[in-house]
Enzyme design. Structure first.
Site, short mmCIF file in Angstrom:
data_model
loop_
_atom_site.label_atom_id
_atom_site.label_comp_id
_atom_site.label_asym_id
_atom_site.label_seq_id
_atom_site.Cartn_x
_atom_site.Cartn_y
_atom_site.Cartn_z
N GLY A 235 77.76 12.00 39.54
CA GLY A 235 77.22 12.66 40.72
C GLY A 235 78.01 12.51 42.00
O GLY A 235 77.57 12.98 43.05
N GLU A 277 79.41 7.58 34.75
CA GLU A 277 79.90 8.74 33.99
C GLU A 277 80.20 9.93 34.88
O GLU A 277 79.49 10.93 34.84
CB GLU A 277 78.91 9.10 32.88
CG GLU A 277 77.49 9.12 33.37
CD GLU A 277 76.45 9.23 32.28
OE1 GLU A 277 76.70 8.76 31.17
OE2 GLU A 277 75.39 9.79 32.56
N GLY A 279 82.06 13.27 36.31
CA GLY A 279 82.76 14.44 35.79
C GLY A 279 83.49 15.10 36.95
O GLY A 279 84.72 15.05 37.06
N ARG A 280 82.69 15.67 37.85
CA ARG A 280 83.25 16.46 38.96
C ARG A 280 84.29 15.68 39.76
O ARG A 280 85.33 16.22 40.12
CB ARG A 280 82.09 16.85 39.91
CG ARG A 280 82.46 17.89 40.95
CD ARG A 280 81.28 18.08 41.92
NE ARG A 280 80.05 18.36 41.25
CZ ARG A 280 79.65 19.56 40.84
NH1 ARG A 280 80.42 20.59 41.03
NH2 ARG A 280 78.48 19.71 40.24
N ARG A 317 79.50 29.47 39.12
CA ARG A 317 78.83 28.53 40.03
C ARG A 317 78.40 29.19 41.34
O ARG A 317 77.42 28.77 41.95
CB ARG A 317 79.74 27.33 40.33
CG ARG A 317 80.03 26.47 39.10
CD ARG A 317 80.75 25.19 39.46
NE ARG A 317 79.93 24.31 40.25
CZ ARG A 317 80.06 24.12 41.55
NH1 ARG A 317 81.03 24.74 42.22
NH2 ARG A 317 79.26 23.31 42.20
N TYR A 321 74.55 28.60 41.95
CA TYR A 321 74.17 27.60 42.95
C TYR A 321 74.54 28.00 44.36
O TYR A 321 74.40 27.19 45.27
CB TYR A 321 74.91 26.27 42.74
CG TYR A 321 75.02 25.74 41.34
CD1 TYR A 321 73.93 25.71 40.48
CD2 TYR A 321 76.23 25.20 40.90
CE1 TYR A 321 74.06 25.17 39.20
CE2 TYR A 321 76.35 24.67 39.63
CZ TYR A 321 75.26 24.67 38.79
OH TYR A 321 75.39 24.14 37.53
N CYS A 348 79.59 43.31 36.85
CA CYS A 348 78.56 44.24 37.34
C CYS A 348 77.33 43.47 37.79
O CYS A 348 76.25 43.57 37.19
CB CYS A 348 78.21 45.22 36.23
SG CYS A 348 79.65 46.04 35.59
N GLU A 349 77.52 42.61 38.76
CA GLU A 349 76.45 41.79 39.34
C GLU A 349 76.73 41.72 40.83
O GLU A 349 77.82 41.29 41.21
CB GLU A 349 76.51 40.35 38.81
CG GLU A 349 76.33 40.18 37.32
CD GLU A 349 74.89 40.30 36.90
OE1 GLU A 349 74.00 39.89 37.67
OE2 GLU A 349 74.65 40.83 35.80
N TYR A 377 83.37 22.24 35.91
CA TYR A 377 82.30 23.20 35.64
C TYR A 377 82.73 24.65 35.86
O TYR A 377 81.91 25.49 36.22
CB TYR A 377 81.04 22.88 36.48
CG TYR A 377 80.54 21.47 36.27
CD1 TYR A 377 79.84 21.13 35.12
CD2 TYR A 377 80.79 20.47 37.20
CE1 TYR A 377 79.40 19.83 34.91
CE2 TYR A 377 80.35 19.17 37.00
CZ TYR A 377 79.66 18.87 35.85
OH TYR A 377 79.23 17.58 35.64
C1 LIG Z 1 73.67 12.83 32.40
C2 LIG Z 1 74.84 13.24 33.22
N1 LIG Z 1 75.80 12.35 33.46
C3 LIG Z 1 76.89 12.67 34.20
C4 LIG Z 1 77.03 13.92 34.74
C5 LIG Z 1 78.24 14.21 35.56
O1 LIG Z 1 77.92 14.54 36.85
P1 LIG Z 1 79.09 14.79 37.91
O2 LIG Z 1 79.98 15.80 37.33
O3 LIG Z 1 78.40 15.26 39.12
O4 LIG Z 1 79.76 13.48 38.13
C6 LIG Z 1 76.05 14.89 34.53
C7 LIG Z 1 76.17 16.22 35.12
O5 LIG Z 1 75.27 16.81 35.61
C8 LIG Z 1 74.91 14.54 33.74
O6 LIG Z 1 73.95 15.42 33.50
#
Ligand SMILES: Cc1ncc(COP(=O)(O)O)c(C=O)c1O
Length: 418
Positions: A235, A277, A279-280, A317, A321, A348-349, A377
């Protein structure tokens, strides 16, 4: 004035060589971001590990980078697990998430002996236990809990508030733990929480962690359950546009880790291993998307619309969002004067608008537009809507680009259609 250079490459040349739309990723940036997290977490505190959230960006090349850097993997589907398995990703470093895993996906996870399943319900925990028994294997389990903290982010990417579809509500956790402690084949190791995505500061993470630590102490006192692993989710936000100023990642992670240490030592509770964990944070700023400008038109009262050869299919996205992005004209970098422009996708949106009202040099058909911070993403959420093929991915390392995922052809797109 010139051509935009990114990660050591002239991106206009990349567009000419590999075509557009094109996802361009920087391996150097990904590596540096993984190392930043590891330096403030894995290497700084004992028994801490980072698992990359593969839902944000997953390719064979990404798995190679993660394996080289010794990073774990968070998967949420049989498909993500399939690629990890195909690449011999170490199974003990895989965390299997997902709020609605199918029995077949659970079977795949058990057959590959993934390190841990994160369970979203008691029912799923019992299913994993039963299926592990039938296979005569064991499984580690974490329970995903819902701290009940409302995230300061878009409601579609906030996941820990009351009534969320994710996780087990706090008042039901004692019962879930009692059941989990009696399982024969699965071993309940602890808890997971994830507040959501794209947070600018640590307040929701800290508030959630305090609640989950209270829970850990409650189940320790009332049930004698020792939490051996605590997964604190991801997050950590990134800056899509200049007005966004996320706190540095260590100001999320360090106070959280220190809070766990203090709490456990004050209460005399064994300190769990910690997992994060992201990602972004790891891939978001490590990617850009290149488009070729097509139709340019002035609409009275609305301004100048520049249509590009991609949009919603490669980046949903903005429509999902209302996500904000920054962009530049790669072959007119630094040129002026600037003109208020809206960059729109080809679908077409009416919601397929990549960037509304951005100041860019005058754009003509054939110009190359680079949208920044699209590493997370975007490729992973891409679709064939309006039957647009999924763009190629180019990975740059030390200024050298290589094709990482080839562009889908029309034949690929229809290959499963009988
Ligand atoms: C359970 C879980 N862990 C980790 C992440 C990674 O989140 P982020 O990409 O914001 O770090 C997500 C993404 O929504 C998630 O659902």
């Amino acid at each position: 004035m010139g051509n935009f250079v990114w990660s050591g490459c002239d991106v206009t040349e990349l567009a000419n060589r590999f075509g557009t739309p094109l996802y361009v990723m920087s391996e150097d940036e990904i590596t540096s971001r993984i190392r930043t997290i590891k330096a403030c977490f894995d290497d700084r505190y004992e028994r801490c590990s980072t698992y990359f959230a593969s839902k944000s960006f997953l390719t064979r090349d990404m798995l190679r980078i993660l394996m080289r850097e010794g990073t774990g993997l968070d998967v949420v589907s049989g498909g993500e697990l399939y690629l990890a398995r195909a690449m011999d990703f170490p199974p003990d470093m895989i965390m299997f998430h997902g709020n609605s895993k199918t029995a077949s996906e659970i079977g795949d996870g058990l057959d590959y002996h993934v390190g841990c399943f994160v369970c979203d319900s008691v029912e799923e925990m019992l299913l994993i236990d039963r299926m592990a028994g039938l296979r005569s294997v064991s499984a580690n389990i974490l329970l995903r809990v819902t701290p009940g903290v409302e995230g300061h982010t878009h409601k579609y990417i906030a996941t820990a508030g009351f009534g969320s579809k994710f996780g087990i509500p706090l008042e039901m956790v004692n019962d879930a733990v009692s059941i989990g402690m009696k399982l024969g084949n699965a071993s309940l190791r602890g808890f997971h929480f994830h507040v959501g995505s794209q947070f600018m500061d640590n307040s929701c993470h800290i508030a959630s962690l305090e609640i989950v630590l209270g829970l850990i102490s409650r189940v320790y006192g009332e049930l004698g359950f020792v939490t051996s692993t605590l997964d604190m989710g991801g997050g950590f936000g990134v800056a899509y546009v200049d007005s966004e100023q996320p706190q540095p990642v260590d100001s999320f992670i360090c106070p959280m880790t220190e809070l766990v240490e203090r709490f456990c030592s004050d209460l005399g509770i064994p300190r769990p291993s910690l997992v994060t964990e992201p990602g972004r944070f790891i891939v978001g700023p490590a990617g850009i998307t290149l488009y070729t400008a097509g139709s340019v038109k002035d609409v009275p009262g609305a301004g100048t619309y520049v249509g590009v050869d991609g949009g919603y299919p490669d980046n949903p996205r903005t429509a999902l969002y209302g996500a904000k992005y920054d962009a530049l004209v790669a072959n007119k970098y630094g040129d002026g004067p600037l003109k208020r422009t809206t960059i729109v996708g080809k679908c077409c949106e009416s919601g397929d608008i990549l960037i509304r009202d951005i100041n860019l040099p005058e754009i003509a058909r054939g110009d190359i537009i680079a949208v920044k911070c699209t590493g997370a993403y975007n490729y992973s959420m891409s679709s064939n809507y309006n039957k647009n093929p999924i763009p190629a991915v180019v990975m740059i390392k030390d200024g050298q680009p290589r094709l990482s995922v080839r562009r889908q052809s029309y034949e690929d797109m229809f290959s499963a259609d009988i």
